[in-house]
Scaffold this motif. Structure first.
Motif, PDB file in Angstrom:
ATOM      1  N   VAL A   9       0.835  -1.207   0.000  1.00  0.00           N
ATOM      2  CA  VAL A   9       0.000   0.000   0.000  1.00  0.00           C
ATOM      3  C   VAL A   9       0.868   1.255   0.000  1.00  0.00           C
ATOM      4  O   VAL A   9       0.558   2.227  -0.679  1.00  0.00           O
ATOM      5  CB  VAL A   9      -0.961  -0.015   1.209  1.00  0.00           C
ATOM      6  N   LEU A  10       1.959   1.253   0.734  1.00  0.00           N
ATOM      7  CA  LEU A  10       2.800   2.443   0.839  1.00  0.00           C
ATOM      8  C   LEU A  10       3.683   2.670  -0.377  1.00  0.00           C
ATOM      9  O   LEU A  10       4.171   3.784  -0.586  1.00  0.00           O
ATOM     10  CB  LEU A  10       3.665   2.358   2.096  1.00  0.00           C
ATOM     11  N   VAL A  11       3.908   1.647  -1.181  1.00  0.00           N
ATOM     12  CA  VAL A  11       4.786   1.802  -2.336  1.00  0.00           C
ATOM     13  C   VAL A  11       4.061   2.526  -3.484  1.00  0.00           C
ATOM     14  O   VAL A  11       4.700   3.208  -4.272  1.00  0.00           O
ATOM     15  CB  VAL A  11       5.312   0.421  -2.758  1.00  0.00           C
ATOM     16  N   VAL A  14       4.657   6.298  -3.764  1.00  0.00           N
ATOM     17  CA  VAL A  14       6.030   6.565  -4.200  1.00  0.00           C
ATOM     18  C   VAL A  14       6.130   6.405  -5.718  1.00  0.00           C
ATOM     19  O   VAL A  14       6.748   7.233  -6.401  1.00  0.00           O
ATOM     20  CB  VAL A  14       7.023   5.620  -3.481  1.00  0.00           C
ATOM     21  N   ILE A  15       5.514   5.379  -6.270  1.00  0.00           N
ATOM     22  CA  ILE A  15       5.531   5.166  -7.717  1.00  0.00           C
ATOM     23  C   ILE A  15       4.808   6.306  -8.428  1.00  0.00           C
ATOM     24  O   ILE A  15       5.308   6.849  -9.418  1.00  0.00           O
ATOM     25  CB  ILE A  15       4.896   3.807  -8.063  1.00  0.00           C
ATOM     26  N   VAL A  16       3.643   6.681  -7.921  1.00  0.00           N
ATOM     27  CA  VAL A  16       2.870   7.761  -8.533  1.00  0.00           C
ATOM     28  C   VAL A  16       3.645   9.075  -8.466  1.00  0.00           C
ATOM     29  O   VAL A  16       3.683   9.827  -9.438  1.00  0.00           O
ATOM     30  CB  VAL A  16       1.494   7.891  -7.842  1.00  0.00           C
ATOM     31  N   GLY A  18       6.864   9.455  -8.386  1.00  0.00           N
ATOM     32  CA  GLY A  18       7.974   9.372  -9.338  1.00  0.00           C
ATOM     33  C   GLY A  18       7.525   9.618 -10.764  1.00  0.00           C
ATOM     34  O   GLY A  18       8.172  10.367 -11.512  1.00  0.00           O
ATOM     35  N   VAL A  19       6.415   9.019 -11.154  1.00  0.00           N
ATOM     36  CA  VAL A  19       5.889   9.219 -12.508  1.00  0.00           C
ATOM     37  C   VAL A  19       5.483  10.672 -12.707  1.00  0.00           C
ATOM     38  O   VAL A  19       5.770  11.282 -13.746  1.00  0.00           O
ATOM     39  CB  VAL A  19       4.703   8.270 -12.772  1.00  0.00           C
ATOM     40  N   LEU A  20       4.820  11.252 -11.707  1.00  0.00           N
ATOM     41  CA  LEU A  20       4.422  12.653 -11.791  1.00  0.00           C
ATOM     42  C   LEU A  20       5.634  13.570 -11.910  1.00  0.00           C
ATOM     43  O   LEU A  20       5.620  14.542 -12.666  1.00  0.00           O
ATOM     44  CB  LEU A  20       3.588  13.035 -10.573  1.00  0.00           C
ATOM     45  N   ALA A  21       6.699  13.264 -11.199  1.00  0.00           N
ATOM     46  CA  ALA A  21       7.919  14.068 -11.271  1.00  0.00           C
ATOM     47  C   ALA A  21       8.529  14.007 -12.665  1.00  0.00           C
ATOM     48  O   ALA A  21       8.963  15.029 -13.210  1.00  0.00           O
ATOM     49  CB  ALA A  21       8.923  13.591 -10.229  1.00  0.00           C
ATOM     50  N   VAL A  22       8.554  12.820 -13.271  1.00  0.00           N
ATOM     51  CA  VAL A  22       9.124  12.675 -14.619  1.00  0.00           C
ATOM     52  C   VAL A  22       8.293  13.447 -15.637  1.00  0.00           C
ATOM     53  O   VAL A  22       8.837  14.167 -16.481  1.00  0.00           O
ATOM     54  CB  VAL A  22       9.221  11.180 -15.000  1.00  0.00           C
TER      55      VAL A  22
END
Length: 42
Positions: A9-11, A14-16, A18-22
């Motif tokens: 659940v916590l990962v 973090v993935i979202v 990272g994608v938003l940052a890119v």
């Protein structure tokens, strides 16, 4: 089992993030280039 579910659940945030940052980095890079060249981004 609880630790694995908690980690799963916590990962996702973090993935979202990272994608938003890119995506944001690419967008703002294009925005700066468009302003520099004097053309609209759209």
């Amino acid at each position: 089992m609880t630790i694995a579910l908690t980690a799963y659940v916590l990962v996702w945030p973090v993935i979202v993030a990272g994608v938003l940052a890119v995506i944001s980095r690419g967008f703002f890079r294009e925005l700066r280039a468009a302003k520099k060249e004097g053309r609209p981004i759209i």
